[in-house]
Scaffold this active site. Structure first.
Site, mmCIF file in Angstrom:
data_model
loop_
_atom_site.group_PDB
_atom_site.id
_atom_site.type_symbol
_atom_site.label_atom_id
_atom_site.label_comp_id
_atom_site.label_asym_id
_atom_site.label_seq_id
_atom_site.Cartn_x
_atom_site.Cartn_y
_atom_site.Cartn_z
ATOM 1 N N LYS A 165 2.224 -3.252 7.366
ATOM 2 C CA LYS A 165 2.511 -3.439 5.938
ATOM 3 C C LYS A 165 3.956 -3.025 5.639
ATOM 4 C CE LYS A 165 0.142 -4.578 2.989
ATOM 5 N NZ LYS A 165 -0.183 -5.947 2.452
ATOM 6 N N TYR A 186 -1.907 -0.478 10.964
ATOM 7 C CA TYR A 186 -2.030 -1.139 9.657
ATOM 8 C C TYR A 186 -0.818 -0.824 8.784
ATOM 9 C CZ TYR A 186 -3.307 -1.629 4.727
ATOM 10 O OH TYR A 186 -3.283 -1.919 3.383
ATOM 11 N N THR A 198 0.823 -1.213 0.000
ATOM 12 C CA THR A 198 0.000 0.000 0.000
ATOM 13 C C THR A 198 0.860 1.267 0.000
ATOM 14 O OG1 THR A 198 -1.479 1.282 1.436
ATOM 15 C CG2 THR A 198 -0.104 -0.319 2.525
ATOM 16 N N ASP A 199 0.271 2.362 -0.465
ATOM 17 C CA ASP A 199 0.966 3.654 -0.398
ATOM 18 C C ASP A 199 1.022 4.187 1.038
ATOM 19 O OD1 ASP A 199 -1.736 4.327 -0.077
ATOM 20 O OD2 ASP A 199 -1.728 5.907 -1.595
ATOM 21 N N GLU A 200 0.221 3.570 1.944
ATOM 22 C CA GLU A 200 0.150 4.113 3.309
ATOM 23 C C GLU A 200 1.462 3.942 4.069
ATOM 24 O OE1 GLU A 200 -3.561 3.413 5.324
ATOM 25 O OE2 GLU A 200 -4.623 3.153 3.431
HETATM 26 P P1 NAD Z 1 -9.446 -7.484 2.233
HETATM 27 O O1 NAD Z 1 -9.415 -7.193 3.690
HETATM 28 O O2 NAD Z 1 -10.705 -7.216 1.450
HETATM 29 O O3 NAD Z 1 -9.087 -9.027 1.981
HETATM 30 C C1 NAD Z 1 -8.053 -9.678 2.653
HETATM 31 C C2 NAD Z 1 -8.173 -11.177 2.381
HETATM 32 O O4 NAD Z 1 -7.090 -11.838 3.066
HETATM 33 C C3 NAD Z 1 -9.479 -11.795 2.896
HETATM 34 O O5 NAD Z 1 -10.009 -12.675 1.922
HETATM 35 C C4 NAD Z 1 -9.038 -12.553 4.153
HETATM 36 O O6 NAD Z 1 -9.848 -13.692 4.424
HETATM 37 C C5 NAD Z 1 -7.613 -12.950 3.780
HETATM 38 N N1 NAD Z 1 -6.773 -13.171 4.962
HETATM 39 C C6 NAD Z 1 -6.642 -12.365 6.048
HETATM 40 N N2 NAD Z 1 -5.781 -12.909 6.934
HETATM 41 C C7 NAD Z 1 -5.346 -14.061 6.375
HETATM 42 C C8 NAD Z 1 -4.413 -15.044 6.804
HETATM 43 N N3 NAD Z 1 -3.789 -14.963 7.989
HETATM 44 N N4 NAD Z 1 -4.168 -16.109 5.989
HETATM 45 C C9 NAD Z 1 -4.816 -16.216 4.778
HETATM 46 N N5 NAD Z 1 -5.713 -15.310 4.344
HETATM 47 C C10 NAD Z 1 -5.966 -14.235 5.141
HETATM 48 O O7 NAD Z 1 -8.207 -6.692 1.627
HETATM 49 P P2 NAD Z 1 -8.042 -5.979 0.205
HETATM 50 O O8 NAD Z 1 -8.593 -4.610 0.282
HETATM 51 O O9 NAD Z 1 -8.502 -6.900 -0.851
HETATM 52 O O10 NAD Z 1 -6.447 -5.843 0.156
HETATM 53 C C11 NAD Z 1 -5.647 -6.893 -0.378
HETATM 54 C C12 NAD Z 1 -4.188 -6.475 -0.273
HETATM 55 O O11 NAD Z 1 -3.975 -5.264 -0.982
HETATM 56 C C13 NAD Z 1 -3.735 -6.222 1.174
HETATM 57 O O12 NAD Z 1 -2.433 -6.741 1.309
HETATM 58 C C14 NAD Z 1 -3.734 -4.703 1.286
HETATM 59 O O13 NAD Z 1 -2.773 -4.268 2.215
HETATM 60 C C15 NAD Z 1 -3.370 -4.304 -0.126
HETATM 61 N N6 NAD Z 1 -3.874 -2.999 -0.572
HETATM 62 C C16 NAD Z 1 -5.197 -2.676 -0.426
HETATM 63 C C17 NAD Z 1 -5.659 -1.436 -0.899
HETATM 64 C C18 NAD Z 1 -7.110 -1.058 -0.819
HETATM 65 O O14 NAD Z 1 -7.469 0.072 -1.158
HETATM 66 N N7 NAD Z 1 -8.006 -1.954 -0.395
HETATM 67 C C19 NAD Z 1 -4.773 -0.531 -1.487
HETATM 68 C C20 NAD Z 1 -3.423 -0.901 -1.615
HETATM 69 C C21 NAD Z 1 -2.989 -2.141 -1.165
HETATM 70 P P1 TYD Z 2 -10.803 3.922 4.152
HETATM 71 O O1 TYD Z 2 -11.756 3.464 3.090
HETATM 72 O O2 TYD Z 2 -10.893 3.297 5.506
HETATM 73 O O3 TYD Z 2 -9.330 3.776 3.537
HETATM 74 P P2 TYD Z 2 -7.890 4.291 4.133
HETATM 75 O O4 TYD Z 2 -8.054 4.703 5.536
HETATM 76 O O5 TYD Z 2 -7.066 3.057 3.996
HETATM 77 O O6 TYD Z 2 -7.474 5.409 3.237
HETATM 78 O O7 TYD Z 2 -10.976 5.474 4.341
HETATM 79 C C1 TYD Z 2 -10.784 6.356 3.262
HETATM 80 C C2 TYD Z 2 -10.882 7.743 3.821
HETATM 81 O O8 TYD Z 2 -12.232 7.970 4.274
HETATM 82 C C3 TYD Z 2 -10.007 7.969 5.018
HETATM 83 O O9 TYD Z 2 -9.472 9.294 4.968
HETATM 84 C C4 TYD Z 2 -10.941 7.819 6.203
HETATM 85 C C5 TYD Z 2 -12.268 8.325 5.657
HETATM 86 N N1 TYD Z 2 -13.472 7.703 6.236
HETATM 87 C C6 TYD Z 2 -14.510 8.506 6.703
HETATM 88 O O10 TYD Z 2 -14.447 9.752 6.633
HETATM 89 N N2 TYD Z 2 -15.627 7.900 7.211
HETATM 90 C C7 TYD Z 2 -15.744 6.548 7.318
HETATM 91 O O11 TYD Z 2 -16.780 6.050 7.847
HETATM 92 C C8 TYD Z 2 -14.662 5.727 6.827
HETATM 93 C C9 TYD Z 2 -14.739 4.234 6.894
HETATM 94 C C10 TYD Z 2 -13.562 6.353 6.282
#
Ligand code: NAD
Ligand code: TYD
Length: 356
Positions: free
Chosen positions: A162, A158, A132-134
């Site tokens: 990561k 989080y 992630t970019d975070e």
């Molecule tokens: P998500 O929370 O929707 O899904 C995570 C999946 O991992 C789930 O299916 C869960 O069951 C599985 N999981 C969790 N713990 C596990 C374990 N111990 N063993 C096996 N499986 C396990 O997450 P997402 O949003 O799909 O993100 C996927 C990846 O992409 C993550 O690594 C996250 O850090 C990264 N990422 C997400 C975003 C975003 O905007 N969602 C952006 C950049 C990077």
């Molecule tokens: P989120 O979807 O949790 O992603 P991330 O924190 O990983 O960027 O949140 C996106 C943005 O929205 C973040 O700045 C937090 C804000 N947010 C709210 O304002 N209200 C909410 O109920 C949630 C879940 C997020």
């Protein structure tokens, strides 16, 4: 075949569906099925022999290694993680367990398996770590976007977990020569996005007549990328990325949260007009997230320059597809909003009430 971890989550399931829409190469999908994993996301693959699902924990090194030896994948694409910042604030332990210890266990299994391959398979093998970019922390309004050389400065449990996993992945390349690739992507949105995250939460709360919670002043900026563009970037990096390198992935689409919420309300006003008033009337300012990062922005030029990847969707086209998907998949939303998820919602929002 490829070995995918976390392929029942939001991005992982989109990746598996997109992969099998474009390729005959089978996928072994290894997922623990936490609250965020949902096999209904993969219902379209029922009966498809190219998709093999195994329930398991990435912390279980022996189980992962046995599967690797049995199925002999040419690559691991690692999505599995605890992914929600708010959950990491209320309970960081699971994030350390899965994101740090789990990635470590997975790397150990991968290293053992890779060490047993013949020279050709060894050279071709890839471990792609989805991050992630975070990890880069937060930006001021005038700062340049994050590049691959920006120093890590994670601010939430989080992002710290990561960041730790990214460092382990890097070290396994540097020390053991494991052919790793890391992608650091901005905020994704699209189908199968769990409704604890901003965009799906707003859509589902709006339609349910519930408050639309905005943390703090709503002026935090995120760089939104449609999920299929992220999946395409991962496929491109897997194909042609240079082992040991990291690639930033982003949509060149910075937006303040409140603007995103206004756009969603206006779209829903057109698609599903309320009897009276606008969905904007449901907006409620609530107490801010502790340590809330103010701005994320990604400089994705390396990926474009070296590997020719660019997002195919604009925010307008991607958000239109997303809203349409949620409107036509209400049963999916109802399903995930039942049970454990509701308990979590109570915990997260209870202590924010009345603190605008
Ligand atoms: P998500 O929370 O929707 O899904 C995570 C999946 O991992 C789930 O299916 C869960 O069951 C599985 N999981 C969790 N713990 C596990 C374990 N111990 N063993 C096996 N499986 C396990 O997450 P997402 O949003 O799909 O993100 C996927 C990846 O992409 C993550 O690594 C996250 O850090 C990264 N990422 C997400 C975003 C975003 O905007 N969602 C952006 C950049 C990077
Ligand atoms: P989120 O979807 O949790 O992603 P991330 O924190 O990983 O960027 O949140 C996106 C943005 O929205 C973040 O700045 C937090 C804000 N947010 C709210 O304002 N209200 C909410 O109920 C949630 C879940 C997020």
């Amino acid at each position: 075949m490829i070995f995918v971890t976390g392929g029942a989550g939001f991005i992982g399931s989109n990746f598996v569906l997109d992969w099998l829409a474009q390729s005959q190469e089978p996928v072994l999908n290894y997922d623990k099925l936490t609250y965020a994993g949902n096999l209904k996301n993969l219902a379209a693959l029922d009966g498809d022999a190219r998709h093999l699902f195994v329930r398991g924990d990435i912390c279980d090194k022996d189980k992962v290694l046995a599967l690797l030896r049995q199925h002999r994948p040419r690559a691991i694409v690692h999505f599995a993680a605890e992914s929600h910042v708010d959950r990491s604030i209320l309970g960081p332990g699971a994030f350390i367990e899965t994101n740090v210890n789990g990635t470590f266990s997975l790397l150990e299994a991968a290293r053992a398996y890779w060490g047993e391959l013949d020279a050709e398979a060894k050279a071709a093998f890839r471990f792609l770590h989805v991050s992630t970019d975070e990890v880069y922390g937060t930006l001021g309004p005038e700062d340049p976007p994050f590049s691959e050389t920006t120093a890590y400065a994670p601010n939430s449990p989080y992002s710290a977990s990561k960041a730790a996993s990214d460092h382990l992945v890097r070290a396994y390349h540097h020390t053991y020569g494991l052919p790793v690739l890391t992608t650091n992507c901005s905020n994704n949105y699209g189908p199968y996005h769990f409704p604890e995250k901003l965009i799906p939460l707003i859509i589902s709360n709006a339609l349910a007549g519930k408050p639309l919670p905005i943390y703090g002043d709503g002026q935090q900026v995120r760089d939104w990328l449609y999920v299929s563009d992220h999946c395409a970037a991962i496929r491109r990096v897997l194909d042609a990325g240079r082992p040991g390198e990291t690639y930033n992935v982003g949509g060149w689409n910075e937006m303040a949260n409140l603007d995103v919420v206004h756009i969603l309300c206006d779209m829903l006003d057109r698609a599903r007009p309320k009897a009276a008033g606008s969905y904007r009337d449901q907006i409620t300012f609530v107490q801010d997230r502790p340590g809330h990062d103010r701005r994320y922005a990604i400089d994705a030029r390396k990926l474009e320059r070296e590997l020719g990847w660019k997002p195919a969707e604009t925010f307008e086209s991607g958000i239109a597809k997303t809203v349409d998907w949620y409107l036509t998949h209400q049963a999916w939303v109802d399903d995930v909003r039942s049970g454990a998820y509701l308990t979590w919602m109570e915990q997260n929002y209870a202590h924010r009430e009345g603190n605008a």
